[in-house]
Design an enzyme around this catalytic site. Structure first.
Site, short mmCIF file in Angstrom:
data_model
loop_
_atom_site.label_atom_id
_atom_site.label_comp_id
_atom_site.label_asym_id
_atom_site.label_seq_id
_atom_site.Cartn_x
_atom_site.Cartn_y
_atom_site.Cartn_z
CG ASP A 75 -2.11 -0.94 1.03
OD1 ASP A 75 -2.32 -1.41 -0.11
OD2 ASP A 75 -2.81 -1.22 2.02
N GLY A 76 2.04 1.21 0.64
CA GLY A 76 2.92 2.37 0.65
C GLY A 76 3.36 2.77 -0.76
NE ARG A 80 7.44 4.95 -4.24
CZ ARG A 80 7.97 4.59 -5.40
NH1 ARG A 80 8.47 5.53 -6.21
NH2 ARG A 80 8.03 3.33 -5.76
CD GLU A 150 -3.76 7.16 7.55
OE1 GLU A 150 -2.57 7.33 7.19
OE2 GLU A 150 -4.40 6.13 7.28
CG ASP A 179 -0.75 8.08 22.89
OD1 ASP A 179 -0.38 8.86 23.79
OD2 ASP A 179 -0.66 6.84 22.98
CE1 TYR A 192 -2.35 5.09 14.08
CE2 TYR A 192 -1.53 6.92 12.78
CZ TYR A 192 -1.59 6.24 13.97
OH TYR A 192 -0.90 6.71 15.06
CB ALA A 193 -9.08 4.73 10.86
CG PHE A 194 -8.87 -2.05 11.15
CD1 PHE A 194 -10.17 -2.52 11.31
CD2 PHE A 194 -7.82 -2.93 11.35
CE1 PHE A 194 -10.40 -3.84 11.66
CE2 PHE A 194 -8.04 -4.25 11.71
CZ PHE A 194 -9.33 -4.71 11.86
#
Length: 354
Positions: A75-76, A80, A150, A179, A192-194
């Site tokens: 996914d990264g 990109r 996100e 945090d 990230y949200a998951f």
């Protein structure tokens, strides 16, 4: 005019380099023009392995001439690539060489099939919502950027929480130490949200998500918000704790106390190419390896009439089983009563003497 396909890969991994070389070969043999970046070309030439003729992006060909971007990686790598093509709306087709790879369309074992689909034009384009992110400091706009997954406001110092106030549509909701806060799209709901405890949202749903990270508060639940709303986070000045903003884990900026981050739906989407019309529920099960043991599937329409509850047999006074045939009830009519022979446990018949 020859069709031009941009091939992007995570050149830090040998598997990705081999996949890029194979893809360029298959595209070239099919009569298409493989295109890669100058950096990727140099990385492939370092191996000393022969490479078919390719064109270099922004040297031999412009982004606007690219029909599709084939992304080899996780996914990264797709995020990109999304940065690169955002200005031209070119669709991305991802081949997962990473771990989960929610944005990817296929796996490494399907590489040849993916290239064949590109050659034959057997793909559709799916639009994914993005968000616009604006940062204000001292009432001045200091940054305007975007995100596909996100925008996360996080604490800048490991030993200190940040104090924030979150708001929706310019109305404050709550203040707490935490945090951080994740401001996500439906596409980012499985990222990230998951991991922060947020809900999984189907990509077709038009919504925004706000997910607090380890908040010290009673009301710190994930929120699903209208796509027409504006979400905002302010870093409070009652402590000296600073924050940091990350967009898709790639673009970052410092957030001193007093910073304000505003997030709205972007009018510009990211286009993802799809070879298969696989339901998102199926992708969810496959990517997370969810257990589905015991699932029997839907009942065919012709079988629904036969799936009725049978009458239950009752035991009579002689111990023989018999089927109780009860008369049908009609609204406004009293059910007939037939006491029948007394059975063990039944109440004794009342007499006038009682």
């Amino acid at each position: 005019m020859s069709r031009k396909i941009l091939v992007m890969a995570h050149m830090g991994r040998q598997e990705a380099k081999d996949a890029a070389r194979d893809s360029c070969l298959q595209l070239h043999d099919a009569g298409l023009v493989p295109v890669i970046s100058r950096t990727d070309l140099e990385a492939l030439q370092e191996d000393g392995v022969p490479l078919v003729p390719v064109e270099v992006i922004e040297e031999d060909v412009s982004l606007r001439e690219i029909e599709l971007v084939m992304v080899l990686g996780g996914d990264g790598s797709i995020l990109r690539a999304a940065e690169l093509v955002r200005s031209v709306d070119t669709p991305l087709l991802g081949v997962n060489l990473g771990h989960v790879g929610f944005l990817a369309e296929s796996e490494r074992s399907d590489l040849a099939e993916s290239v064949e689909a590109i050659v034959d034009g057997r793909y559709t384009v799916e639009q994914r919502m993005t968000i616009d992110v604006t940062v204000w400091q001292d009432q001045k706009k200091v940054l305007h950027t975007w995100a596909l997954n996100e925008a996360s406001v996080e604490k800048g110092d490991r030993e200190k929480m940040i104090e924030v106030v979150v708001e929706v549509d310019r109305r404050p909701l709550s203040t707490f130490g935490c945090d951080g806060v994740v401001l996500a799209t439906p596409t980012g709901s499985t990222a990230y949200a998951f991991s922060a405890g947020g809900p999984v949202v189907w990509p077709e749903v038009e919504a925004l998500l706000l997910v607090p990270l380890s908040a010290h508060a009673l009301f710190a639940r994930p929120l699903v918000i209208s796509p027409n709303s504006m979400m905002a986070v302010e870093v409070l000045t009652r402590t000296d704790a600073r924050g940091v903003l990350w967009c898709d884990g790639r673009r970052t900026t410092e957030l001193p106390p007093g910073s304000r981050i505003e997030v709205v739906r972007s009018p510009k989407a990211v286009n993802l190419a799809r070879m298969h019309r696989t339901p998102f529920s199926e992708r969810l099960v496959r990517k997370f390896e969810l257990p589905t043991t015991g699932w029997r599937g839907p009942v065919p329409p012709q079988e629904t009439t036969a799936a009725r509850t049978a009458a239950l047999s009752t035991v009579g006074a002689d111990g023989a089983g018999r089927v109780a045939e009860l008369p049908k009830s009609t609204v406004g009519h009293e059910m007939p009563h037939d006491p029948g022979p007394a059975t063990l446990g039944s109440a004794p018949e009342r007499t006038e003497a009682d």
